[in-house]
Structures are given as structure tokens and as C-alpha cells.
Write a protein that holds these residues in place. Structure first.
Motif, PDB file in Angstrom:
ATOM      1  N   ASP A  42      57.831  44.495  39.411  1.00 39.83           N
ATOM      2  CA  ASP A  42      57.116  45.737  39.680  1.00 39.83           C
ATOM      3  C   ASP A  42      57.225  46.060  41.164  1.00 39.83           C
ATOM      4  O   ASP A  42      56.589  45.416  42.001  1.00 39.83           O
ATOM      5  CB  ASP A  42      55.652  45.596  39.266  1.00 39.83           C
ATOM      6  N   ALA A 108      60.307  47.727  36.998  1.00 35.36           N
ATOM      7  CA  ALA A 108      59.452  48.908  37.070  1.00 35.36           C
ATOM      8  C   ALA A 108      59.299  49.421  38.492  1.00 35.36           C
ATOM      9  O   ALA A 108      59.212  48.650  39.446  1.00 35.36           O
ATOM     10  CB  ALA A 108      58.066  48.579  36.497  1.00 35.36           C
ATOM     11  N   VAL A 110      56.642  52.310  39.339  1.00 36.67           N
ATOM     12  CA  VAL A 110      55.679  53.209  38.721  1.00 36.67           C
ATOM     13  C   VAL A 110      54.923  53.962  39.805  1.00 36.67           C
ATOM     14  O   VAL A 110      53.934  53.480  40.352  1.00 36.67           O
ATOM     15  CB  VAL A 110      54.725  52.417  37.798  1.00 36.67           C
ATOM     16  N   LEU A 137      61.324  50.935  33.906  1.00 37.86           N
ATOM     17  CA  LEU A 137      60.163  51.819  33.859  1.00 37.86           C
ATOM     18  C   LEU A 137      60.106  52.655  35.127  1.00 37.86           C
ATOM     19  O   LEU A 137      60.131  52.106  36.232  1.00 37.86           O
ATOM     20  CB  LEU A 137      58.864  51.014  33.736  1.00 37.86           C
ATOM     21  N   GLY A 139      57.731  55.634  36.872  1.00 38.60           N
ATOM     22  CA  GLY A 139      56.539  56.477  36.883  1.00 38.60           C
ATOM     23  C   GLY A 139      56.769  57.618  37.841  1.00 38.60           C
ATOM     24  O   GLY A 139      57.058  57.388  39.025  1.00 38.60           O
ATOM     25  N   VAL A 242      54.967  57.642  32.659  1.00 39.05           N
ATOM     26  CA  VAL A 242      55.848  56.484  32.787  1.00 39.05           C
ATOM     27  C   VAL A 242      56.884  56.577  31.673  1.00 39.05           C
ATOM     28  O   VAL A 242      56.546  56.758  30.494  1.00 39.05           O
ATOM     29  CB  VAL A 242      55.069  55.160  32.683  1.00 39.05           C
TER      30      VAL A 242
END
Length: 250
Positions: A42, A108, A110, A137, A139, A242
């Protein structure tokens, strides 16, 4: 390194630094069909709520990278609170250019695609950490309706109308990068309200305890203008979601 001080103040009480609620995070995790042991990276992990909740609920492991020392420390405390400190780690660093040592199942970014210079650059960066068949992912904001003027766009904290796309155009842009959109979870007005309105009480409490701080005038100005600006502009024109992407193989 750190993010601008205003964000450290206005979002210091936030668990989630985007227009998602815990319920939206749970919906996203379920939609991705996360399996125990999945590794998640992330970039721009904020206070770590996504990784920590998914570690608790789905048994994933992962690493979060964020440039705010405050949010990184909050993420580590959250991991302790949820009993997942052995599954996730949080690193205070600039996520721009970060590549995982081992390939992950989910990569990700996001709400921080600026680390790659935009959506395309963020996807390119995340792909370097992703195993074959993994999920990216993203966002990202999008226009619910095109602002009629640049002034309205700036009221939504965009630099210009061209900064964001309408939702169909945003989805098409992923295809133009040779990715399939395989899932999406979108913010709604309630989750937007919870993200934005929660800042106002945080700012008011901060002003009460820091009246002589050199930054107090800026916080006061933000608190004075934020509710009306949000209701006039962001709430009417700006969406957020997302999007789960997989590289096309045929």
C-alpha cells in the motif's frame, strides 16, 4: 519528510484518509476475494486502516509506505490495537519510486496517485511490485458532473477541470493502458460527509488547544470556509472510488 502541516492537523483523528468508511473498506476486501496469506503493498498508506483491517478480517500480510511520520506511527499503533502487528509493517518513507523486495498479490495506491505523476505513472510503479495475475488498486477522484467553470473545479480543490475525468472516461482510461477493470467500490455522499465533516471538529479542537500557534490563522481560515465550500462544490461535483485492475493477457 512529511506531508503539509494542514493535513496532519485536519486529518489527525481520521482512521481513513479518503472518502471511505470502514464498511466501504470491508466491501472492497470482500469484493477482491482476498485469501489468507496474500501479500499487499500500500503506497500512501496513511494511518494503515486498510491493511490492518484486512489483516484482521482476511489474514493478509503486507507493507504500507507513507511520508507522514504522524500517520505512520498511528498505523503502527492501529496494528497493535487490532492484533496484527505480526502481519503488517509500516514504513515512513517517500512512496514515489518504492518497489517491494518480493512480488505481491495486491499493489495499491489509494488516493495518492500523485506519487507516480498521475494515474498512469502510479499504475506503472505498482506493476513493478506485482506478481503475475495480481491486482492493482487505484483510488482516484472523478467528476460526477463536469464543473461549469474552472472556479468550480478549484472549489473542489482541483487545479483545473482537466485534472479529473468523468467516471466512464476514467474506466476507459484503464483499458487504454491495457488493464481490465475487474471490480470497483465507489464513495457515496454519506462517506464523503464522514471524511470531510470530521475534519471540522478536529480543527475546532485543535484551535481551542493551540490558540497561540503560528499556524492558527491558517487553520481558522480553513475551518471558516470548509463547510460551505464542501457543500457548494465537492459534494455536488466530485466522486471518488477504488478500482481493481488486472493486466490484460488476451
Amino acid at each position: 519528510m512529511d506531508i503539509p502541516r494542514i493535513f496532519n492537523i485536519t486529518e489527525s483523528a481520521h482512521l481513513i484518509h479518503n472518502p471511505f468508511t470502514p464498511e466501504k473498506l470491508a466491501t472492497l476486501g470482500a469484493a477482491l476475494r482476498l485469501e489468507p496469506g496474500t501479500r499487499v503493498l500500500d503506497l500512501g498508506s496513511g494511518s494503515g486502516e486498510m491493511l490492518c483491517r484486512w489483516a484482521r478480517d482476511y489474514g493478509i500480510g503486507g507493507t504500507g509506505i507513507d511520508m507522514s511520520p504522524l500517520f505512520t506511527e498511528q498505523a503502527r499503533r492501529r496494528a497493535d490495537e487490532l492484533g496484527v502487528a505480526d502481519l503488517v509493517e509500516f514504513i515512513h518513507a517517500d512512496a514515489a519510486g518504492y518497489i517491494a523486495d518480493e512480488k505481491v498479490g495486491v499493489a495499491a495506491c489509494v488516493g495518492a496517485t500523485w506519487i507516480g505523476g498521475g494515474v498512469a505513472g502510479a499504475i506503472e510503479l505498482l506493476a513493478k511490485s506485482l506478481r503475475t495475475g495480481g491486482i492493482i488498486l487505484i483510488g482516484e477522484p472523478y467528476w460526477l458532473q463536469l464543473p461549469p467553470t474552472e472556479k468550480v473545479a478549484k472549489g473542489c480543490r482541483a487545479g483545473a477541470i482537466s485534472d479529473f475525468l468523468l467516471l466512464p472516461e476514467l474506466l476507459a482510461s484503464f483499458g487504454n493502458l491495457d488493464y481490465d477493470v475487474v471490480e470497483m467500490v465507489l464513495a457515496d455522499q454519506d462517506s464523503w460527509d464522514r471524511y470531510e465533516a470530521a475534519k471540522w471538529l478536529t480543527m475546532r479542537r485543535w484551535l481551542e488547544t493551540n490558540p497561540d500557534d503560528d499556524f492558527a490563522k491558517e487553520v481558522r481560515a480553513e475551518l471558516t470556509s470548509a463547510p460551505e465550500r464542501y457543500a457548494t462544490y465537492t459534494r455536488e461535483y466530485l466522486g471518488w472510488g477504488v478500482f481493481a485492475l488486472m493486466s490484460r493477457v488476451m
